[in-house]
Design a protein around this motif. Structure first.
Motif, mmCIF file in Angstrom:
data_model
loop_
_atom_site.group_PDB
_atom_site.id
_atom_site.type_symbol
_atom_site.label_atom_id
_atom_site.label_comp_id
_atom_site.label_asym_id
_atom_site.label_seq_id
_atom_site.Cartn_x
_atom_site.Cartn_y
_atom_site.Cartn_z
ATOM 1 N N GLU A 250 0.830 -1.210 0.000
ATOM 2 C CA GLU A 250 0.000 0.000 0.000
ATOM 3 C C GLU A 250 0.862 1.256 0.000
ATOM 4 N N ALA A 251 2.000 1.173 0.688
ATOM 5 C CA ALA A 251 2.920 2.316 0.693
ATOM 6 C C ALA A 251 3.422 2.578 -0.732
ATOM 7 N N VAL A 252 3.701 1.495 -1.467
ATOM 8 C CA VAL A 252 4.146 1.652 -2.859
ATOM 9 C C VAL A 252 3.019 2.277 -3.690
ATOM 10 N N ALA A 253 1.783 1.802 -3.451
ATOM 11 C CA ALA A 253 0.634 2.342 -4.200
ATOM 12 C C ALA A 253 0.507 3.844 -3.962
ATOM 13 N N VAL A 254 0.659 4.256 -2.707
ATOM 14 C CA VAL A 254 0.549 5.684 -2.379
ATOM 15 C C VAL A 254 1.750 6.447 -2.949
ATOM 16 N N ASP A 255 2.909 5.799 -2.951
ATOM 17 C CA ASP A 255 4.120 6.447 -3.476
ATOM 18 C C ASP A 255 4.105 6.567 -5.003
ATOM 19 N N GLY A 256 3.117 5.947 -5.626
ATOM 20 C CA GLY A 256 2.998 6.128 -7.076
ATOM 21 C C GLY A 256 3.356 4.899 -7.883
ATOM 22 N N GLY A 257 3.459 3.743 -7.245
ATOM 23 C CA GLY A 257 3.825 2.532 -7.981
ATOM 24 C C GLY A 257 2.632 1.606 -8.167
#
Lengths: 382, 280
Positions: free
Chosen positions: B175-182
């Motif tokens: 989810e952190a990656v999703a929020v970071d733009g990945g």
């Protein structure tokens, strides 16, 4: 920076469990809003829906005037700080903070400049080459903040970011986050189950229970004028004492004592007259109950009470009492646990008080500060 | 009383040690015998009574294998097939495991059960059907026949092992990656894979061992000497008129060496991977 608007937001899971019901919230540009409530109240779900990590079953959500319901998290212009921090364990602090810029294809020099800038603000410069495993809880928390800040988002979303820290560090980080938010002026939605965090950090606090928004107001208004018994019980530590009583001609009657309500109380709450001759729920904050031997000069009435235990905290005594009255469950699971055992009321006495456990005392009650609730709906009577 | 207890404890400890030594002997003696025989002459191997240590210490068997291009080809084949299967297994299993671990989809539980159920079939029962398939697709006596067949056996276990491992990694990271733009793809390759090294190593070692040791399918699905793997090569040394025991043992030693080296290098990861995948 942007305002965040939630309109009639609902979340229903596959098993028809309704996690959020009709949530309406307007968070102003630059505001620090706290979402608070007991476990399972839907506060984290609401935050995750704003982040785009959970689908919205129905309703509208806009960030900075853009409808974002169907947008991926990365397109919503938000940054999130997770409860677990979710730092990438194989990357250094520098790589963690700069990861989103790297994904966005920013040049190394630009990344370095921005990460260095943030590291300076968060006092992480010395740690830029360290891996998360080598950082303390507070440092990891700051890296998580840095990772959110680097994106210069329209809104920060924080999901219980301090819950993994010890009590002392939590107090320090609480102040740091609040001051950082003021400094950056970015709209922030902060989820916590800790009502002390809620009361001390936010401009406004939204209290949730069972997926339903109970009240959204400034911390002071929430404390002074809760809209229902749940908010009354949830906000404040120790919780408000709630009892059932019969109201008859301005007098509250419980099995063991009666309290005559002052005319001012009845005049300020005209709706109280409708309850005359019937049941009512009344509440008293622990600081509005005090040792009658030290109550000189204050207007009060006394009720008999048995002291169950005394916690001497230095600045005050938290006194657990037993009153001959039927307590009312506010619906806050923590409040029930707090009471537990033999006591059914909590008071905060001045440190000069000499009360001791297992003694009987006359408990002074400031009737002008009592709160009243409907016994059926638990809504405040005003 | 205390004295009796101490004596009893000593006896128990002694019995334990004797038992352990017997176990060690039982496990280690065949390996020792393989090693010792590989340094003997073929004649000495048949000596009665048998010699525990080689009377004549010779590298003759090793020289015979290492100078014979046919036998070296067995090693090449084993390495090639095991390496290709391991790489393919890890890549495919990682993608499948990520799907099982991170996404909810219709039929997920049924598919998971199906994967487990494939493990309950004894491989020998599939020998004839596989042989039929391989022949009809014109893959008989090719590397592809071995690679595809081995994948059938390695993938289910690898998917289960890696799913278990990925389940232990917090979803917050994705989810952190999703929020970071990945995307999920970014999360898998940039974050999940680098921190799943123990699980990947454990899966790779298991897969490599399975392929390296496989005999039955290698014997059935290949025919020419050029396509044979080490286990078949060892068996081929049993001639019609002579058994080259010293060469068989030397080849077994050489065949075991890669496994030993892999174990030694990957031991730390292997154990960590097994624990992480199974405990949580």
């Amino acid at each position: 920076m942007a305002e965040v608007v939630l309109e009639n937001i609902c979340k229903t899971y596959g098993n028809s469990f309704r996690a959020i019901r009709d949530l309406n919230l307007e968070i102003a540009d630059g505001e620090f809003l706290i979402l608070v409530g007991p476990s399972g109240c839907g506060k984290s779900t609401a935050l995750r829906m704003i982040a785009g990590l959970e689908d919205i079953t129905s309703g509208h959500l806009s960030i900075g005037g853009r409808d974002v319901v169907d947008m991926a998290p990365k397109d919503r212009d938000i940054a999130m700080v997770f409860q677990s921090y979710a730092l990438y364990p194989h990357m250094t602090v520098f790589e963690n903070i700069g990861f989103s810029m790297r994904l966005a294809g920013k040049k190394k020099a630009e990344r370095k400049k921005r990460v260095d800038e943030i590291a300076r603000t968060l006092q992480l410069t010395e740690l830029l080459d360290s891996k998360p495993a080598n950082l303390s809880g507070g440092q990891r928390q700051r890296v998580a903040m840095g990772r959110a800040m680097v994106r210069e988002p329209a809104a920060f979303l924080m999901d219980e970011p301090l819950s993994n820290l010890d009590a002392k560090l939590r107090v320090q980080m609480r102040a740091e986050i609040a001051s950082l938010q003021r400094q950056l002026g970015v709209t922030t939605i902060y989820v916590t189950h800790d009502q002390v965090e809620a009361m001390t950090m936010g401009d406004r606090v939204a209290v949730m229970k069972g997926g339903i928004l109970q009240q959204v107001d400034t911390p002071k208004r929430l404390y002074d004028a809760p809209v229902n018994a749940f908010v009354a019980g949830f906000i404040g530590s120790p919780s408000m004492n709630l009892f059932e009583a019969d109201l008859s001609r301005g007098t509250l009657q419980t099995p063991g004592f009666s309290l005559q309500l002052p005319e001012t109380v009845l005049a300020e709450r005209p709706a109280l007259r409708k309850y005359d001759g019937g049941k009512i729920v009344f509440g008293a904050r622990p600081e509005d109950l005090y040792d009658s031997t030290l109550a000189s000069g204050r207007s009060h009435q006394t009720v008999p009470a048995e002291v169950v235990s005394v916690e001497e905290l230095g600045s005050e005594h938290v006194v657990h009492l037993r009153l001959d009255a039927t307590p009312v469950d506010s619906g806050d699971p923590d409040a029930v646990e707090e009471l537990g055992g033999l006591s059914n009321a909590v008071a905060r006495f001045e440190p000069a008080s000499a009360v001791s456990a297992d003694s009987r005392i006359d408990l002074a009650v400031d009737c002008a500060k009592l709160h009243f609730f409907d016994p059926g709906t638990h809504l405040a009577i005003r | 009383m205390a004295r009796r207890n101490t004596r009893r404890e000593k006896l128990i400890t002694l019995a334990l040690h004797v038992g352990l030594l017997a176990g060690l002997f039982f496990a280690a003696f065949p390996i020792y015998w393989m090693l010792a025989s590989s340094f003997k002459t073929n004649g000495e191997i048949f000596a009665l009574p048998p010699t525990i240590l080689p009377h004549v210490f010779t590298f003759e068997a090793y020289a015979a294998i290492l100078t014979d291009p046919v036998k070296l080809r067995f090693f090449f084949n084993s390495y090639l097939v095991a390496a290709v299967v391991t790489i393919l297994t890890v890549i495919i299993a990682l993608l499948a495991a990520y799907g099982f671990s991170r996404f909810n989809f219709r039929g997920k539980a049924a598919l998971s059960t199906l994967i487990i159920s494939t493990q309950t079939l004894p491989p020998i029962t599939l020998l004839i059907p596989f042989f039929g398939l391989v022949v009809s697709y014109g893959l008989f006596d090719t590397y592809a026949a071995l690679v595809l067949t081995y994948l059938v056996f390695t993938l289910p276990y690898a998917v289960l092992l890696l799913t278990g491992y990925l389940n232990t990694l917090p979803r917050d990271l994705d989810e952190a990656v999703a929020v970071d733009g990945g995307s999920s793809w970014t999360a898998l390759w940039r974050v999940i894979v680098p921190i799943s090294v123990p699980g990947i190593v454990a899966t790779s070692v298991y897969t490599f061992l399975l392929c390296w040791n496989e005999f039955l399918f290698a014997l059935t699905l290949t025919k020419s000497t050029d396509m044979r793997t080490v286990p078949i090569g060892i068996q081929l040394l049993m001639g019609q008129h002579a058994f080259e025991w010293n060469q068989m043992m030397a080849m077994s030693v050489l065949g075991s060496l890669p496994l030993l080296v892999i174990y030694l290098i990957a031991q730390r990861y292997f154990l960590a991977g097994m624990a992480a995948g199974s405990v949580k």
